[in-house]
Design a protein around this motif. Structure first.
Motif, PDB file in Angstrom:
ATOM      1  N   ASP A 348       0.848  -1.194   0.000  1.00  0.00           N
ATOM      2  CA  ASP A 348       0.000   0.000   0.000  1.00  0.00           C
ATOM      3  C   ASP A 348       0.882   1.243   0.000  1.00  0.00           C
ATOM      4  O   ASP A 348       1.889   1.319   0.710  1.00  0.00           O
ATOM      5  CB  ASP A 348      -0.901   0.015   1.235  1.00  0.00           C
ATOM      6  CG  ASP A 348      -1.969  -1.069   1.181  1.00  0.00           C
ATOM      7  OD1 ASP A 348      -2.269  -1.533   0.064  1.00  0.00           O
ATOM      8  OD2 ASP A 348      -2.475  -1.456   2.245  1.00  0.00           O
ATOM      9  N   GLY A 349       0.507   2.194  -0.808  1.00  0.00           N
ATOM     10  CA  GLY A 349       1.281   3.423  -0.892  1.00  0.00           C
ATOM     11  C   GLY A 349       2.336   3.403  -1.965  1.00  0.00           C
ATOM     12  O   GLY A 349       2.969   4.426  -2.231  1.00  0.00           O
ATOM     13  N   ALA A 350       2.582   2.215  -2.565  1.00  0.00           N
ATOM     14  CA  ALA A 350       3.561   2.147  -3.648  1.00  0.00           C
ATOM     15  C   ALA A 350       3.039   2.954  -4.839  1.00  0.00           C
ATOM     16  O   ALA A 350       1.871   2.856  -5.211  1.00  0.00           O
ATOM     17  CB  ALA A 350       3.792   0.699  -4.064  1.00  0.00           C
ATOM     18  N   ASP A 351       3.914   3.766  -5.421  1.00  0.00           N
ATOM     19  CA  ASP A 351       3.477   4.574  -6.560  1.00  0.00           C
ATOM     20  C   ASP A 351       3.571   3.768  -7.852  1.00  0.00           C
ATOM     21  O   ASP A 351       3.985   2.601  -7.858  1.00  0.00           O
ATOM     22  CB  ASP A 351       4.289   5.866  -6.652  1.00  0.00           C
ATOM     23  CG  ASP A 351       5.790   5.621  -6.786  1.00  0.00           C
ATOM     24  OD1 ASP A 351       6.184   4.538  -7.251  1.00  0.00           O
ATOM     25  OD2 ASP A 351       6.564   6.531  -6.426  1.00  0.00           O
ATOM     26  N   ARG A 355       5.326  -0.022  -8.689  1.00  0.00           N
ATOM     27  CA  ARG A 355       4.552  -1.167  -9.168  1.00  0.00           C
ATOM     28  C   ARG A 355       5.095  -1.679 -10.499  1.00  0.00           C
ATOM     29  O   ARG A 355       5.179  -2.890 -10.731  1.00  0.00           O
ATOM     30  CB  ARG A 355       3.081  -0.782  -9.292  1.00  0.00           C
ATOM     31  CG  ARG A 355       2.389  -0.570  -7.944  1.00  0.00           C
ATOM     32  CD  ARG A 355       0.893  -0.524  -8.073  1.00  0.00           C
ATOM     33  NE  ARG A 355       0.442   0.622  -8.847  1.00  0.00           N
ATOM     34  CZ  ARG A 355       0.185   1.828  -8.339  1.00  0.00           C
ATOM     35  NH1 ARG A 355       0.363   2.026  -7.031  1.00  0.00           N
ATOM     36  NH2 ARG A 355      -0.237   2.804  -9.098  1.00  0.00           N
ATOM     37  N   ARG A 356       5.465  -0.758 -11.402  1.00  0.00           N
ATOM     38  CA  ARG A 356       6.022  -1.197 -12.680  1.00  0.00           C
ATOM     39  C   ARG A 356       7.390  -1.846 -12.491  1.00  0.00           C
ATOM     40  O   ARG A 356       7.740  -2.810 -13.176  1.00  0.00           O
ATOM     41  CB  ARG A 356       6.139   0.009 -13.638  1.00  0.00           C
ATOM     42  CG  ARG A 356       4.799   0.541 -14.135  1.00  0.00           C
ATOM     43  CD  ARG A 356       4.052  -0.498 -14.962  1.00  0.00           C
ATOM     44  NE  ARG A 356       4.748  -0.816 -16.196  1.00  0.00           N
ATOM     45  CZ  ARG A 356       4.603  -0.159 -17.331  1.00  0.00           C
ATOM     46  NH1 ARG A 356       3.784   0.880 -17.406  1.00  0.00           N
ATOM     47  NH2 ARG A 356       5.266  -0.526 -18.409  1.00  0.00           N
ATOM     48  N   LEU A 357       8.172  -1.339 -11.547  1.00  0.00           N
ATOM     49  CA  LEU A 357       9.472  -1.925 -11.257  1.00  0.00           C
ATOM     50  C   LEU A 357       9.307  -3.352 -10.725  1.00  0.00           C
ATOM     51  O   LEU A 357      10.044  -4.269 -11.118  1.00  0.00           O
ATOM     52  CB  LEU A 357      10.205  -1.054 -10.228  1.00  0.00           C
ATOM     53  CG  LEU A 357      11.722  -1.213 -10.125  1.00  0.00           C
ATOM     54  CD1 LEU A 357      12.393  -0.772 -11.416  1.00  0.00           C
ATOM     55  CD2 LEU A 357      12.242  -0.396  -8.943  1.00  0.00           C
ATOM     56  N   GLN A 358       8.337  -3.555  -9.842  1.00  0.00           N
ATOM     57  CA  GLN A 358       8.075  -4.884  -9.300  1.00  0.00           C
ATOM     58  C   GLN A 358       7.663  -5.846 -10.419  1.00  0.00           C
ATOM     59  O   GLN A 358       8.132  -6.985 -10.468  1.00  0.00           O
ATOM     60  CB  GLN A 358       6.982  -4.799  -8.241  1.00  0.00           C
ATOM     61  CG  GLN A 358       6.706  -6.113  -7.522  1.00  0.00           C
ATOM     62  CD  GLN A 358       5.549  -5.989  -6.546  1.00  0.00           C
ATOM     63  OE1 GLN A 358       4.505  -5.419  -6.878  1.00  0.00           O
ATOM     64  NE2 GLN A 358       5.734  -6.496  -5.339  1.00  0.00           N
ATOM     65  N   ARG A 359       6.784  -5.396 -11.333  1.00  0.00           N
ATOM     66  CA  ARG A 359       6.361  -6.248 -12.431  1.00  0.00           C
ATOM     67  C   ARG A 359       7.546  -6.598 -13.328  1.00  0.00           C
ATOM     68  O   ARG A 359       7.694  -7.740 -13.778  1.00  0.00           O
ATOM     69  CB  ARG A 359       5.260  -5.567 -13.236  1.00  0.00           C
ATOM     70  CG  ARG A 359       4.893  -6.297 -14.547  1.00  0.00           C
ATOM     71  CD  ARG A 359       4.473  -7.741 -14.299  1.00  0.00           C
ATOM     72  NE  ARG A 359       3.258  -7.827 -13.549  1.00  0.00           N
ATOM     73  CZ  ARG A 359       2.038  -7.780 -14.093  1.00  0.00           C
ATOM     74  NH1 ARG A 359       1.899  -7.660 -15.406  1.00  0.00           N
ATOM     75  NH2 ARG A 359       0.977  -7.867 -13.337  1.00  0.00           N
ATOM     76  N   SER A 360       8.411  -5.640 -13.585  1.00  0.00           N
ATOM     77  CA  SER A 360       9.584  -5.911 -14.408  1.00  0.00           C
ATOM     78  C   SER A 360      10.474  -6.972 -13.766  1.00  0.00           C
ATOM     79  O   SER A 360      10.998  -7.858 -14.443  1.00  0.00           O
ATOM     80  CB  SER A 360      10.379  -4.620 -14.624  1.00  0.00           C
ATOM     81  OG  SER A 360      11.587  -4.873 -15.311  1.00  0.00           O
TER      82      SER A 360
END
Length: 386
Positions: A348-351, A355-360
């Motif tokens: 929660d609170g991740a911008d 989120r895109r970095l995590q998906r990558s």
């Protein structure tokens, strides 16, 4: 009373240590505040590393595990509407995991210790410890037990670490979520563990047998089990897992619901005088990497060899190195568990950038053989140094 090694705690760490020491002819006494029935029925970890399986087998307590445990040669990472198998059999040939509940390991170890005549004392109250510098002792039930060493295998909330807390350096991290654990009488819906990441949060599909499944849902840290109805649990599990074509999550009667806090914790050193800490008494990892029970077994392997050398030859080289030896593996497991947790959970609170970095990172892990191999070799357990 007098013994060589007094062990506090009849979980996997304490029971395995007692068994390994007794097999070397070293006198031990194990004290545990809970009942034997409680220890043998408490559902906890269920994923055993290759090294843990080999250790239990070599110790002569692996027969039922080999007969009833489920050997898995991979796990699935599920995200973005697709499943990606991390194939242990291809990436780390000859190494696998075995799904076999902690309570079953405890049953096997209790039986082995009793058969060997080890003094196991359950439902022992008001345990106190002292003399840790030179002449250690336990007191309980109006009796005193003098010993050469005390092994603190009594978990995160036990008395062992607390007794020497002023002498320890503590490193800890608390995660902003918890796991809702669900045990259900339903056959597994997948042949291997499924780690599912979604915008709704993380979820894990696991199993305990051919007819019992274990699930976890990422939930807010203040969650209580009674906050979730059975219908709500199944609806959320379906929403997080039925994200790939053709997959349907089977449902059945839910038999237990609990909440596990997500934390990382290490206390250093793992030895103070004649007190030696092992397992959760010294370190905690978030369960994402399936390392808690396996780290306890790794600690006990080192400690049993060190105490064996002490009583066999009088040499204390392995005992003196006990903490440093264990902590090398502990910190590797800490990093892997943190990495798996941050890779798969919704924060929660991740911008949008985070989120895109995590998906990558997830996509790279799924398509890169080098990255998948790193996950696989850590998940099945790094080889022991000995």
């Amino acid at each position: 009373m007098k013994t060589s090694v007094a062990i506090i705690g009849a979980g996997p760490a304490g029971l395995l240590l007692a068994h390994l020491l007794a097999s070397q002819g070293i006198d031990v006494v194990v004290v545990e505040r809970r009942s034997r029935a409680h220890c043998e029925s408490r559902v906890r970890a269920g994923v055993l590393e290759q090294g843990t399986v080999d250790t239990l087998t070599a110790a002569g307590v692996g027969e039922r595990m080999r007969a009833e445990g489920h050997v898995h040669h991979g796990i699935e990472l599920r995200f973005g509407g697709e499943g990606h198998r991390i194939a242990f059999d291809e990436l780390v040939p000859g190494r696998a995991i075995t799904v076999y509940g902690q309570q079953e390991v405890v049953k096997d170890l209790v039986a082995a210790n009793l058969a060997a005549g080890v003094d196991l004392r359950f439902e022992v109250e008001d345990v106190a410890i002292g003399g840790l510098d030179t002449d250690p002792w336990l007191a309980f039930g109006g009796e005193r037990l003098d010993c050469d060493f005390i092994a603190g295998c009594d978990g995160f909330h036990g008395i062992s670490r607390e007794a020497v807390a002023p002498h320890l350096a503590v490193f800890e991290k608390t995660y902003p979520f918890a796991w809702l654990g669900i045990l259900a009488d339903v056959a597994p819906s997948a042949p291997e563990l499924v780690y599912a990441a979604s915008e709704r949060g993380f979820s894990l599909h696991s199993m305990r047998s051919d007819t019992v499944s274990r699930f976890y849902l990422q939930v807010p840290p203040e969650t209580a089990p009674e906050d979730w109805s059975e219908d709500a649990i199944w609806a959320e599990l379906k929403a997080r897992h039925e994200t790939v074509p053709g997959f349907t999550l089977a449902t059945g009667p839910i038999t237990a619901v609990d909440v596990a806090a997500m934390r990382s914790f290490v206390a250093e050193p793992m030895r103070f005088g004649r007190l030696l800490l092992a397992g959760d008494a010294a370190h905690i990892v978030p369960p994402t990497g399936a390392k808690g029970l396996n780290l306890a077994v790794a600690d006990v392997r080192v400690l049993a060899r060190a105490l064996g050398e002490h009583y066999r030859t009088g040499a204390d080289g392995l005992l003196d190195a006990y903490s440093a030896t264990c902590l090398k593996r502990v910190w590797r497991a800490q990093h892997f568990s943190w990495w798996m947790t941050t890779l798969l959970h919704r924060f929660d609170g991740a911008d949008a950038y985070d989120r895109r970095l995590q998906r990558s990172h997830l996509e790279f892990t799924a398509r890169s053989k080098a990255q998948a191999t790193a996950l696989a070799e850590n998940y099945v357990g790094l080889p022991y140094e000995d």
